[in-house]
Design an enzyme around this catalytic site. Structure first.
Site, PDB file in Angstrom:
ATOM      1  CD1 TRP A 380      -0.233  -1.472   3.687  1.00 21.42           C
ATOM      2  CD2 TRP A 380      -0.226   0.034   2.049  1.00 21.42           C
ATOM      3  NE1 TRP A 380       0.851  -1.738   2.898  1.00 21.42           N
ATOM      4  CE2 TRP A 380       0.893  -0.834   1.890  1.00 21.42           C
ATOM      5  CE3 TRP A 380      -0.425   1.061   1.137  1.00 21.42           C
ATOM      6  CZ2 TRP A 380       1.801  -0.687   0.843  1.00 21.42           C
ATOM      7  CZ3 TRP A 380       0.491   1.204   0.098  1.00 21.42           C
ATOM      8  CH2 TRP A 380       1.584   0.332  -0.038  1.00 21.42           C
ATOM      9  CG  ASP A 381      -1.945  -5.424   2.281  1.00 23.14           C
ATOM     10  OD1 ASP A 381      -1.259  -4.511   2.756  1.00 23.14           O
ATOM     11  OD2 ASP A 381      -1.604  -6.611   2.285  1.00 23.14           O
ATOM     12  CD  GLU A 513       6.630  -3.316   5.441  1.00 24.69           C
ATOM     13  OE1 GLU A 513       7.135  -4.437   5.657  1.00 24.69           O
ATOM     14  OE2 GLU A 513       5.404  -3.117   5.424  1.00 24.69           O
ATOM     15  CE  LYS A 625       8.548  -6.765   2.693  1.00 26.78           C
ATOM     16  NZ  LYS A 625       7.882  -6.761   4.011  1.00 26.78           N
ATOM     17  CD  GLN A 626       5.857  -3.038   0.284  1.00 29.86           C
ATOM     18  OE1 GLN A 626       6.170  -4.102   0.788  1.00 29.86           O
ATOM     19  NE2 GLN A 626       4.757  -2.401   0.615  1.00 29.86           N
TER      20      GLN A 626
END
Length: 867
Positions: A380-381, A513, A625-626
C-alpha cells in the site's frame, strides 16, 4: 522513529552539494549503505552502486521490476486461505562487471592504495561518476574514471563508460568485461546471492532461494557483443541481457572472447603507454517477459543495442540530462539557505524518479529496484506515499501505476472469493497479483489496502480531471472495493431503538502492525467510508454525464441501483469511534482497554520492538508501530475538527515508536497542522535522512521508496499546507521558522503551478502546461499550451488560502499575504501526559514495559528457573 534535530551525515565523507551526492572517501564500514545510495535506476532496471571491478561487495545487485521467481510457502500449521505462493525478486545477470589488472595486479577499491577517490551521483545528469587515482604495488600511478547510467529515455538501456590511463609509466593493462549470473552463485568473489544473509526473524529482508533459479536458454557472441538468455525455475519468466563493447585507445591491444551458460567475458590486453587513455564503452540491454521466449527477447536486446550504436554514445548522456531537466521543472523543491536539507530533499526526489519513471504499467516496489529488501514486493506504500507525488508532478506515471492495479482486479476478485467476500480484495504484498504475506494478522487482515488504492484513484482523478480513465474501466476499482466493504461490514441496531443503526467492520488490521485483527479500526472505517462515498459519487456522476458508459459499466459489473444505495447507506452509518472521556478517537474498539508501553524507558537496544518481542507481547499494549489514527487525520482531514486533530495527535504521537519508516512523514504533516512546528521539522528531518543517515540500519537492503514519497508529502502537505478534498484545493501553510522560503511545484488539471512560500506570503505562478500529462486530463484549450511557457489558453485554476479564494491564471503571479498564523506549541507529547488519566469505566491508564529476560540480559543464567 524519533525526530532528529540536525544533519546526521559525516560531511568529510559526504560533502555538501545541493545537486549531487558525493562520496569523498571510501569507507568499508558504510559500503552496504553506499551501494544503495549510489544505485542508478529508472523504475524498470536498477543497478546497485557496486564497483565495476567487483570484489568485497556487501550485496551485489541488478534488479528488474517484477522479474521474480516463486516458491511454496510452508506454514507450520495450515489453514484455509493462507497465502500459498511466495514471490521474490531475482538478482538479474550482472552486466556491470569490468575487472581491471595492471601488470597482473587486480584493482580492488577496498584494498587499493588510493591517492584520490571520489564518486558522485549527479541529480541533473542522472550519471554516477567515479574518479580514482591508484598507486599499484610497484608504485605506478593509474587514473581510473567511470560513468554509469540507467536510461530514463530508454527503459531497457544502461551504459558504462570506463577509462584507464597510466599516468607516469607504461604497463600491461588487462580489462575483463563480463556478464555474470550472480543469482546462482557463479561469482566466487560474491558467494551469497540475492536474499542470502537475511537476518533470522527480520521480515524486512528478502527470502533466499535454495535451488537454481535462472535456467540457461540462450547464448550468443559476435564481434564484441554478447547475449545470454534465461528462464526462471518456477514463475516461468524469461530474460535476455545483451552487452556490446567498443574500445577506444591509441595503444596497441588484442582481444579474446569467452561465453558459457552463466558467464560471458570480453577480454582486452592493452600495452598501455603513459598518458594514453584506454576507454571502454559498454552498452547494456535488458528485456524481460512473462510469456515471450528468450529467443525473442534476445532479438529485442540486439535491436536495442543496434539502435544505440547508430549515434554517438554522448547522445545517450545528453538525452538523460534533457529528461531530468523537464523532471526537475515539474518536481523540484527549493529551500534557500538550507544546503544540507536542500541536498537531501533533491536526493529523495531523485529516488522517486529512479523508482517510478519507467515502470510503464508495472508496479512500484517498496525498495524500487535498488535492493532485494521486502522481496521486491508491492504494498500500500505506493498508493498512500508515492502516488501523491506522481499525481501532482508526473500524472502520466501515476496513471500507469493505477492501471497496474486495475490489471490486478481479476486476481483481487478471486482473493475476495477465497476469503468469503464479494467484490475484490487486493493482496497486501505481491509481485504477480497473488497474496504473498505468510503472516495474515499483519498482512491479509489489512483490508484497508482496498480503500488506499481507491483513495489514490480518486485523488488522481480530482487533480487531473482525467474522467476518461474512469470511464475506460478504472471505475471498476471503486465498484469492486465498495462491494467488498458493504459485504465485509454489518449493521447493528434497529431504526428507532435508542438511535440510528450503525455500520461496523470487524476482524481487520489497520496501518499499525503492532495492533492486529481488531474491531472498528478507525483508519479502516474512515477510509472505507471514503471508498464507499467515492463509488457512489462516481457511479451516479457517470450515469448523469455519460449514460452510455454507465450502461456499459452496469452490464460489465452486473451493478444495480439498489447496490449503489446500499453503499451510500453504509457510508453514512459507518461507526466512527469517539471516547468522550478522553476526548479522542480510539484506534479500535479495544485499544483503550490496554495499558501503555513505557517507551521512554525502553532501551534503544530493544528497538525496533518487532525484532525483540513476540507479537503477542506487543499486541497487549497501547504501542504503535506507525501512524494509524494520525494518518486518517491527514488523508481524511475534512472529517475531523481542529480540536479533534490536536487531541488525537497528542495522544497517539506519544505511543508511536516509529519502527516503520512510513511514520515520520505523516507525523510531521499533522504536527505542523496542529501547531507543533519544531516537532514537525524534527519528524521531517527523520524522514529526510532515513536512508542517507541509515537511521533504521537497513539502507543496505535498498531505498525506502515510500519514505522518499513521504518527504515530498511533508513538504507540500505539511509545510505547504496543501489539501485536496473532493476537488477543492486549499493551502494553509506552516513554514518552519528556520526557513525563509520554500518553492515547490504542483500540476493541477494539466497546469504546472509554482508555489513560492515565504513567512508572510504565498505566491502562485502558472508556468505553463505540465508535460508529460494524460491527454484526457486536458481540455481543448489547455492542451494548446506548450510545455515550459505560459499560455493564455491555459484555463484558470481555483485555489483557496486560509478561506480566501484565489484564481491562478497565466496572466500574472498571485500573491496572498499570510497572517494570523496558528499558535505554536512547544515540546512533544509523552506517555507521561497520558499515564494516570481515567477511562470511561473509571479505570486508570498505567505505563509499563515487559520484563526482559534473555541470554543477553542474564549471561550468567542467574534468572534461569530451570537451572
Amino acid at each position: 522513529m524519533n525526530p532528529i534535530a540536525s544533519d546526521p551525515l559525516d560531511r568529510s565523507q559526504f560533502p555538501l552539494d545541493e545537486w549531487a551526492l558525493t562520496e569523498a572517501e571510501f569507507n568499508l564500514a558504510t559500503q552496504g549503505r553506499t551501494e544503495t545510495l549510489f544505485a542508478v535506476a529508472n523504475g524498470y532496471l536498477g543497478m546497485r552502486g557496486n564497483f565495476e571491478e567487483g570484489h568485497k561487495a556487501h550485496a551485489e545487485g541488478t534488479f528488474i521490476n517484477g522479474f521474480h521467481d516463486t516458491w511454496q510457502i510452508r506454514h507450520a500449521e495450515e489453514a484455509y486461505g493462507f497465502a500459498r505462493v511466495g514471490q521474490t525478486i531475482v538478482n538479474a545477470p550482472d552486466a556491470r562487471v569490468i575487472r581491471l589488472y595492471v601488470d597482473d595486479e587486480p584493482f580492488v577499491v577496498a584494498d587499493a592504495d588510493t591517492i584520490e577517490y571520489s564518486r558522485t551521483l549527479d541529480f541533473r545528469t542522472g550519471v554516477l561518476e567515479r574518479v580514482v587515482e591508484w598507486r599499484t604495488p610497484s608504485g605506478k600511478r593509474v587514473l581510473i574514471r567511470s560513468r554509469r547510467l540507467v536510461s530514463f529515455t530508454d527503459r531497457h538501456l544502461a551504459v558504462i563508460d570506463y577509462e584507464v590511463t597510466m599516468l607516469d609509466a607504461d604497463a600491461s593493462v588487462l580489462i575483463s568485461s563480463q556478464i555474470l549470473n550472480r543469482q546462482d552463485r557463479v561469482d566466487e568473489y560474491t558467494p551469497v546471492a540475492n536474499g542470502g544473509g537475511a537476518g533470522i526473524g527480520d521480515p524486512r529482508k528478502a527470502s533466499s532461494f535454495s535451488e537454481r533459479v535462472l535456467h540457461p536458454r540462450y547464448k550468443w557472441v559476435h564481434e564484441g557483443r554478447y547475449v545470454l538468455g534465461y528462464r526462471t525455475a518456477n514463475s516461468g519468466q524469461t530474460l535476455a541481457v545483451g552487452a556490446e563493447h567498443h574500445l577506444e585507445t591509441e595503444n596497441e591491444w588484442d582481444e579474446s572472447a569467452q561465453i558459457d551458460d552463466d558467464i560471458a567475458k570480453q577480454v582486452y590486453r592493452v600495452r598501455a603507454k603513459a598518458g594514453k587513455c584506454v576507454r571502454l564503452i559498454k552498452t547494456i540491454a535488458y528485456h524481460t517477459s512473462s510469456t515471450v521466449p528468450t529467443t525473442e527477447l534476445a532479438d529485442r536486446a540486439n535491436r536495442t543495442l543496434d539502435r544505440i550504436r547508430e549515434s554517438p554514445i554522448e547522445d545517450v548522456f545528453a538525452r538523460q540530462e534533457e529528461w531530468l531537466a523537464e523532471f526537475w521543472r515539474r518536481s523540484d523543491v527549493v529551500i534557500p539557505g538550507q544546503p544540507a536539507v536542500q541536498q537531501a530533499v533533491r536526493w529523495n526526489i531523485f529516488q522517486l524518479a529512479q523508482a517510478t519513471a519507467r515502470t510503464d504499467g508495472g508496479g512500484i516496489a517498496a525498495k524500487g529496484v535498488t535492493g532485494s529488501g521486502y522481496g521486491g514486493h508491492y504494498f500500500w506504500d505506493t498508493e498512500i506515499y508515492v502516488l501523491p507525488f506522481l499525481t501532482y508532478t508526473s500524472p502520466q506515471v501515476a496513471r500507469n501505476a493505477l492501471r497496474f492495479r486495475q490489471g490486478m482486479l481479476p486476481a483481487a476478485r478471486d482473493r475476495a472469493v477465497e476469503l468469503n467476500q464479494r467484490g475484490a480484495l487486493f493482496p497486501w504484498r505481491t509481485i504477480n497479483g497473488l497474496e504473498s504475506s505468510a503472516y495474515y494478522a499483519a498482512g491479509t487482515a489489512q483490508y484497508h489496502i482496498d480503500a488506499d488504492i481507491s483513495h489514490a484513484l480518486s485523488q488522481y482523478v480530482s487533480a487531473t480531471g482525467d474522467d476518461d480513465f474512469l470511464r475506460r474501466g478504472a471505475i471498476d476499482i471503486l465498484v469492486e472495493t465498495a462491494r467488498m466493504w458493504a459485504d465485509l461490514g454489518f449493521w447493528r441496531g434497529r431504526e428507532g431503538d435508542r438511535g440510528p443503526r450503525t455500520f461496523h467492520i470487524h476482524g481487520v488490521t489497520g496501518p499499525d502492525e503492532y495492533t492486529t485483527v481488531v474491531n472498528d479500526n478507525l483508519f479502516t472505517n474512515v477510509m472505507a467510508r471514503a471508498n464507499l462515498r467515492a463509488a457512489v459519487r462516481q457511479a451516479r456522476r457517470l450515469r448523469h454525464e455519460s449514460p452510455d458508459d454507465y450502461a456499459t459499466m452496469v452490464k460489465r459489473l452486473d451493478l444495480t441501483e439498489d447496490e449503489i444505495d446500499e453503499w451510500s447507506d453504509a457510508a453514512e452509518a459507518m461507526h466512527i469511534l469517539f471516547d468522550a472521556e478522553l476526548g479522542i478517537h480510539p484506534q479500535d474498539a479495544q485499544f483503550l482497554e490496554k495499558e501503555l508501553w513505557d517507551l521512554e524507558n525502553t532501551p534503544a537496544s530493544k528497538r525496533p520492538l518487532l525484532l525483540h518481542f513476540h507479537p503477542l507481547v506487543i499486541y497487549r499494549f497501547q504501542v504503535i508501530k506507525q501512524a494509524d489514527v494520525v494518518l486518517a487525520l491527514f488523508l481524511q482531514g475534512d472529517e475531523f475538527s481542529t480540536a479533534e486533530k490536536r487531541a488525537d495527535f497528542e495522544y497517539y504521537d506519544a505511543l508511536t515508536t516509529g519502527d516503520s519508516t512510513l511514520s515520520a512523514s505523516t507525523q510531521s504533516i499533522i504536527a505542523a497542522e496542529v501547531g507543533y512546528r519544531e516537532l514537525a521539522l524534527g519528524y521531517f528531518q527523520a524522514a529526510l535522512f532515513v536512508d542517507l543517515g541509515d537511521l533504521h540500519h537497513n539502507t543496505a537492503d535498498g531505498i525506502h521508496v515510500a519514505s522518499t514519497g513521504g518527504v515530498w508529502s511533508a513538504l507540500a502537505f505539511g509545510f505547504g499546507g496543501m489539501r485536496d478534498y473532493l476537488g477543492k484545493f486549499t493551502f494553509d501553510p506552516r513554514l518552519p521558522e528556520e526557513w525563509s522560503q520554500m518553492v515547490f511545484h504542483v500540476t493541477i488539471h494539466g497546469s504546472l503551478i509554482e508555489v513560492d512560500l515565504r513567512q508572510t506570503s504565498i505566491t502562485f505562478t502558472m508556468l505553463g502546461a505540465s508535460a508529460p500529462a494524460p491527454v484526457a486530463a486536458l481540455d481543448a484549450s489547455s492542451a494548446a499550451g506548450t510545455a515550459g511557457s505560459p499560455s493564455d489558453d491555459l484555463r484558470p485554476v481555483e485555489l483557496w488560502v486560509r478561506g480566501e479564494r484565489v484564481l491562478v491564471t497565466s496572466a500574472a503571479p498571485v500573491t496572498v499575504p499570510l497572517s494570523d498564523d496558528p499558535p505554536t506549541i512547544e515540546g512533544a507529547p509523552t506517555t507521561s501526559d497520558i499515564e494516570g488519566t481515567v477511562r470511561a469505566d473509571g479505570s486508570v491508564i498505567t505505563a509499563s514495559m515487559p520484563t526482559i529476560v534473555s541470554l543477553d540480559d542474564d549471561p550468567d543464567g542467574a534468572l534461569n528457573p530451570f537451572d
